[in-house]
Motif scaffolding. Structure first.
Motif, PDB file in Angstrom:
ATOM      1  N   GLY A   1     -12.030 -39.494  -1.316  1.00  0.00           N
ATOM      2  CA  GLY A   1     -12.781 -40.700  -1.695  1.00  0.00           C
ATOM      3  C   GLY A   1     -13.322 -40.512  -3.105  1.00  0.00           C
ATOM      4  O   GLY A   1     -14.104 -39.592  -3.352  1.00  0.00           O
TER       5      GLY A   1
ATOM      6  N   VAL B   1     -19.912 -41.636  -5.195  1.00  0.00           N
ATOM      7  CA  VAL B   1     -20.325 -40.303  -4.745  1.00  0.00           C
ATOM      8  C   VAL B   1     -19.202 -39.284  -4.925  1.00  0.00           C
ATOM      9  O   VAL B   1     -19.392 -38.219  -5.518  1.00  0.00           O
TER      10      VAL B   1
ATOM     11  N   LYS C   1      -6.562 -46.683  -8.486  1.00  0.00           N
ATOM     12  CA  LYS C   1      -7.723 -45.924  -8.944  1.00  0.00           C
ATOM     13  C   LYS C   1      -7.306 -44.516  -9.382  1.00  0.00           C
ATOM     14  O   LYS C   1      -7.720 -44.019 -10.421  1.00  0.00           O
TER      15      LYS C   1
ATOM     16  N   VAL D   1     -16.034 -40.950   1.680  1.00  0.00           N
ATOM     17  CA  VAL D   1     -15.520 -42.325   1.773  1.00  0.00           C
ATOM     18  C   VAL D   1     -16.680 -43.249   2.171  1.00  0.00           C
ATOM     19  O   VAL D   1     -17.731 -42.792   2.633  1.00  0.00           O
TER      20      VAL D   1
ATOM     21  N   ALA E   1     -10.382 -42.634   9.557  1.00  0.00           N
ATOM     22  CA  ALA E   1      -9.016 -42.616   8.994  1.00  0.00           C
ATOM     23  C   ALA E   1      -8.839 -41.402   8.090  1.00  0.00           C
ATOM     24  O   ALA E   1      -7.796 -40.725   8.135  1.00  0.00           O
TER      25      ALA E   1
ATOM     26  N   LYS F   1     -20.023 -35.851   3.318  1.00  0.00           N
ATOM     27  CA  LYS F   1     -21.032 -36.348   2.377  1.00  0.00           C
ATOM     28  C   LYS F   1     -21.401 -37.798   2.689  1.00  0.00           C
ATOM     29  O   LYS F   1     -22.495 -38.253   2.370  1.00  0.00           O
ATOM     30  N   SER F   2     -20.460 -38.527   3.274  1.00  0.00           N
ATOM     31  CA  SER F   2     -20.730 -39.924   3.611  1.00  0.00           C
ATOM     32  C   SER F   2     -21.975 -40.001   4.494  1.00  0.00           C
ATOM     33  O   SER F   2     -22.233 -39.099   5.294  1.00  0.00           O
TER      34      SER F   2
ATOM     35  N   GLU G   1     -25.668 -37.075   0.715  1.00  0.00           N
ATOM     36  CA  GLU G   1     -25.817 -37.221  -0.743  1.00  0.00           C
ATOM     37  C   GLU G   1     -27.068 -38.047  -1.071  1.00  0.00           C
ATOM     38  O   GLU G   1     -27.359 -39.024  -0.397  1.00  0.00           O
TER      39      GLU G   1
ATOM     40  N   SER H   1     -25.751 -50.392  -2.571  1.00  0.00           N
ATOM     41  CA  SER H   1     -24.818 -50.032  -1.507  1.00  0.00           C
ATOM     42  C   SER H   1     -25.485 -49.176  -0.442  1.00  0.00           C
ATOM     43  O   SER H   1     -24.848 -48.838   0.545  1.00  0.00           O
ATOM     44  N   CYS H   2     -26.740 -48.786  -0.637  1.00  0.00           N
ATOM     45  CA  CYS H   2     -27.337 -47.844   0.320  1.00  0.00           C
ATOM     46  C   CYS H   2     -28.509 -48.400   1.133  1.00  0.00           C
ATOM     47  O   CYS H   2     -28.416 -48.489   2.355  1.00  0.00           O
TER      48      CYS H   2
HETATM   49  N1  LIG Z   1     -23.282 -45.072  -3.902  1.00  0.00           N
HETATM   50  C1  LIG Z   1     -24.378 -44.347  -3.770  1.00  0.00           C
HETATM   51  O1  LIG Z   1     -25.289 -44.413  -4.607  1.00  0.00           O
HETATM   52  C2  LIG Z   1     -24.542 -43.405  -2.618  1.00  0.00           C
HETATM   53  C3  LIG Z   1     -25.606 -42.484  -2.638  1.00  0.00           C
HETATM   54  C4  LIG Z   1     -25.746 -41.634  -1.559  1.00  0.00           C
HETATM   55  C5  LIG Z   1     -24.875 -41.695  -0.495  1.00  0.00           C
HETATM   56  N2  LIG Z   1     -23.867 -42.614  -0.488  1.00  0.00           N
HETATM   57  C6  LIG Z   1     -22.935 -42.617   0.646  1.00  0.00           C
HETATM   58  O2  LIG Z   1     -21.738 -41.984   0.215  1.00  0.00           O
HETATM   59  C7  LIG Z   1     -20.603 -42.619   0.819  1.00  0.00           C
HETATM   60  C8  LIG Z   1     -19.655 -43.110  -0.247  1.00  0.00           C
HETATM   61  O3  LIG Z   1     -20.305 -44.113  -0.984  1.00  0.00           O
HETATM   62  P1  LIG Z   1     -19.699 -44.698  -2.370  1.00  0.00           P
HETATM   63  O4  LIG Z   1     -20.708 -45.622  -2.900  1.00  0.00           O
HETATM   64  O5  LIG Z   1     -19.236 -43.566  -3.195  1.00  0.00           O
HETATM   65  O6  LIG Z   1     -18.445 -45.494  -1.795  1.00  0.00           O
HETATM   66  P2  LIG Z   1     -17.343 -46.297  -2.625  1.00  0.00           P
HETATM   67  O7  LIG Z   1     -17.051 -47.498  -1.839  1.00  0.00           O
HETATM   68  O8  LIG Z   1     -17.754 -46.400  -4.049  1.00  0.00           O
HETATM   69  O9  LIG Z   1     -16.079 -45.310  -2.582  1.00  0.00           O
HETATM   70  C9  LIG Z   1     -15.392 -44.962  -1.434  1.00  0.00           C
HETATM   71  C10 LIG Z   1     -14.004 -44.489  -1.820  1.00  0.00           C
HETATM   72  O10 LIG Z   1     -13.340 -44.001  -0.677  1.00  0.00           O
HETATM   73  C11 LIG Z   1     -11.985 -44.376  -0.736  1.00  0.00           C
HETATM   74  N3  LIG Z   1     -11.383 -44.286   0.591  1.00  0.00           N
HETATM   75  C12 LIG Z   1     -11.532 -45.129   1.649  1.00  0.00           C
HETATM   76  N4  LIG Z   1     -10.825 -44.685   2.696  1.00  0.00           N
HETATM   77  C13 LIG Z   1     -10.239 -43.536   2.309  1.00  0.00           C
HETATM   78  C14 LIG Z   1      -9.383 -42.598   2.961  1.00  0.00           C
HETATM   79  N5  LIG Z   1      -9.018 -42.750   4.238  1.00  0.00           N
HETATM   80  N6  LIG Z   1      -8.955 -41.538   2.266  1.00  0.00           N
HETATM   81  C15 LIG Z   1      -9.296 -41.364   0.969  1.00  0.00           C
HETATM   82  N7  LIG Z   1     -10.115 -42.214   0.310  1.00  0.00           N
HETATM   83  C16 LIG Z   1     -10.577 -43.283   0.974  1.00  0.00           C
HETATM   84  C17 LIG Z   1     -12.014 -45.770  -1.320  1.00  0.00           C
HETATM   85  O11 LIG Z   1     -10.767 -46.146  -1.824  1.00  0.00           O
HETATM   86  C18 LIG Z   1     -13.108 -45.615  -2.383  1.00  0.00           C
HETATM   87  O12 LIG Z   1     -12.559 -45.209  -3.620  1.00  0.00           O
HETATM   88  C19 LIG Z   1     -21.155 -43.713   1.709  1.00  0.00           C
HETATM   89  O13 LIG Z   1     -21.316 -43.229   3.009  1.00  0.00           O
HETATM   90  C20 LIG Z   1     -22.521 -43.996   1.091  1.00  0.00           C
HETATM   91  O14 LIG Z   1     -23.427 -44.524   2.015  1.00  0.00           O
HETATM   92  C21 LIG Z   1     -23.678 -43.460  -1.542  1.00  0.00           C
END
Ligand SMILES: NC(=O)c1ccc[n+]([C@@H]2O[C@H](COP(=O)([O-])OP(=O)(O)OC[C@H]3O[C@@H](n4cnc5c(N)ncnc54)[C@H](O)[C@@H]3O)[C@@H](O)[C@H]2O)c1
Length: 467
Positions: free
Chosen positions: A7, A11, A35, A84, A101, A119-120, A151, A259-260
């Motif tokens: 992913g 993050v 991407k 992810v 997945a 990390k998700s 994270e 998003s959080c």
């Molecule tokens: N964005 C934040 O500020 C933040 C901070 C702390 C925690 N989080 C948590 O971290 C996690 C990720 O958040 P994000 O904002 O980075 O998400 P995002 O939507 O920006 O990115 C997720 C990525 O995962 C990819 N992905 C989806 N399914 C996949 C798979 N099966 N295999 C490989 N890649 C896959 C997508 O294509 C996408 O690029 C979430 O659980 C979120 O709650 C986010």
């Protein structure tokens, strides 16, 4: 050390790039091929200060690799970080489809022992379930340990937060795996807290819920300020100087987005429902926030009646400054309402315009500068406190707008300055400024001429874009 990050969103990408920066060999894997090909050329698809430079540097130095081939991603990996998305499901719970997945994909391609680090953000119990899922998929001769590493980075300062994290949480019921992951984080030199796997999962949700509580609390106090005549800036300052309270997250505004906080508070609420526990404060925090997001729009409606045909400029679209993320951004909700009202809308944001254009297309006029956005406007809504907006010369509002009427959801300007600039200024938790002033009477002939010119210019701009 070989690390794979699954992913490459906000993050995953920051994590992968920062691990490469401290010297590890990192492979970032994503199912989004577009991407991955963008990232492979050193272009960062998201706006995150400092990220693209660090990405390029580590690509050039050969420590960072990108792939959309899960087999290639798993071959050498000793540690697999999964980052992810876990977005909000229809019922408010965390949608774990992407995570499952990704885990299935990893399980099918693992050829040697590895530590899988989640990390998700996931509900309590998920890591244990993922561990079981992997055991069921992988061959018996391969051993996988699952570690929770939630994270805490903030979008807009992701790199800074990674190198200066307040704490790194490592949750596992396997002490050996916990030690290995802790060792991996040693180059960052940040405090590490090791817990059991369920506590780590809950630390993340409880932290976000607490921060959201602070925001909703101060927003409630701000609303009370409007009834009582107190000033929220002074109240928050006076509260925040108490070290037990702290000054952070005491800035009143138009509600939290991103998003959080919205999805994590709702997912936590769902979790409490599952356990049949009534987490009263949490329910109120969510309710207060959705009401707060309506504040400016309702104030404008109360003052102006219908907004139909009004020229409305929305300044700031991202859910906060220094990011292009518009997920759950208050501005998006406002724009949707303004479209329903049939207002004529121009928008400005230094980073998020592209994403907003994907949503609203030609229904909005996308301005490149604040000047262009507010030209000829009847009303301005300020939704994000970008420096380009907070440092904007207040004197230009009366000069460029048809009527200098500003609804500020982020308290960007001082009340005295607003009064001196001759704008009608309605903010959050503070006295409304110049509300009963007859704006037309206060315009000088020179201003009138400039206003007329900008009206014509702006009308042309709107027409071109909207036709
Ligand atoms: N964005 C934040 O500020 C933040 C901070 C702390 C925690 N989080 C948590 O971290 C996690 C990720 O958040 P994000 O904002 O980075 O998400 P995002 O939507 O920006 O990115 C997720 C990525 O995962 C990819 N992905 C989806 N399914 C996949 C798979 N099966 N295999 C490989 N890649 C896959 C997508 O294509 C996408 O690029 C979430 O659980 C979120 O709650 C986010």
């Amino acid at each position: 050390m070989e690390i794979t990050v699954v992913g490459t969103g906000y993050v995953g990408l920051v994590t992968g790039v920062c691990f490469a920066e401290v010297g590890y060999n990192v492979t970032c894997f994503d199912i989004d091929e577009q991407k991955i090909s963008t990232l492979s050329t050193g272009i960062c698809p998201i706006y995150e200060p400092g990220l693209e430079e660090m990405l390029k540097k580590n690509l050039d130095e050969g420590r960072l690799h990108f792939t959309s081939d899960s087999k290639a991603a798993c071959t050498k990996a000793e540690f697999i970080f999964i980052a992810v998305g876990t977005p909000e499901d229809e019922d408010g719970s965390a949608n774990l489809d992407y995570l499952e997945a990704a885990v299935a994909d990893i399980g099918a391609n693992l050829t040697k022992d590895a530590v899988v680090v989640i990390k998700s953000t996931v509900p309590v119990g998920t890591n244990e379930r993922i561990g079981q899922m992997l055991q069921d998929i992988i061959p018996g001769n391969i051993h996988v340990k699952v570690v929770s590493n939630p994270e805490f980075l903030r979008e807009g300062s992701g790199i800074l937060d990674t190198f200066h994290a307040d704490r790194i949480v490592i949750g596992t019921d396997d002490l050996e795996a916990g030690r290995e992951v802790a060792q991996l984080f040693e180059p960052f030199g940040r405090p590490i807290i090791q817990t059991d796997i369920r506590s780590a999962e809950l630390i993340k949700y409880a932290s976000n819920a607490f921060l959201a509580t602070k925001i909703s609390f101060i927003n409630e106090v701000a609303n009370l300020c409007e009834y009582t005549g107190a000033n929220i800036e002074d109240v928050a300052k006076g509260m925040g100087m108490d070290e037990r309270i702290g000054s952070q997250f005491l800035k009143a505004g138009i509600g939290y987005g991103g998003s959080c906080f919205p999805k994590d508070t709702k997912a936590l609420e769902k979790l409490t429902e599952y356990y049949n526990y009534d987490f009263k404060i949490l329910r109120s925090v969510i309710e207060v926030n959705s009401r707060q997001k309506q504040q400016l729009f309702l104030k404008a409606k109360k003052m102006l009646g219908s907004l139909r045909g009004k020229r409305v400029a929305v300044l700031g679209l991202a859910f906060k400054p220094h990011t292009d993320d518009i997920r759950e951004a208050p501005a998006i909700e406002l724009i949707t309402q303004l479209i329903e009202e049939q207002a004529d809308i121009s928008v400005y944001d230094p980073a998020a315009v592209g994403k907003v254009e994907e949503l609203f297309g030609s229904r909005l006029y996308y301005a490149d500068t604040v000047d262009l956005a507010i030209k000829g406007a009847d009303v301005v809504f300020i939704m994000t406190e970008w420096p380009q907006i907070t440092q904007y010369d207040l004197g230009r509002y009366p000069l460029l707008m048809r009527e200098p009427l500003i609804f500020d959801g982020r308290n960007c300007y001082g009340l005295v300055e607003a009064e001196l600039a001759g704008i009608t200024y309605i903010s959050i938790g503070r006295k409304a400024i110049n509300v009963n002033r007859n704006l037309e009477n206060s315009k000088t002939p020179a201003l009138e001429t400039e206003l007329e010119e900008t009206r014509i210019e702006s009308a042309i701009l709107h027409k071109v874009k909207l036709s």
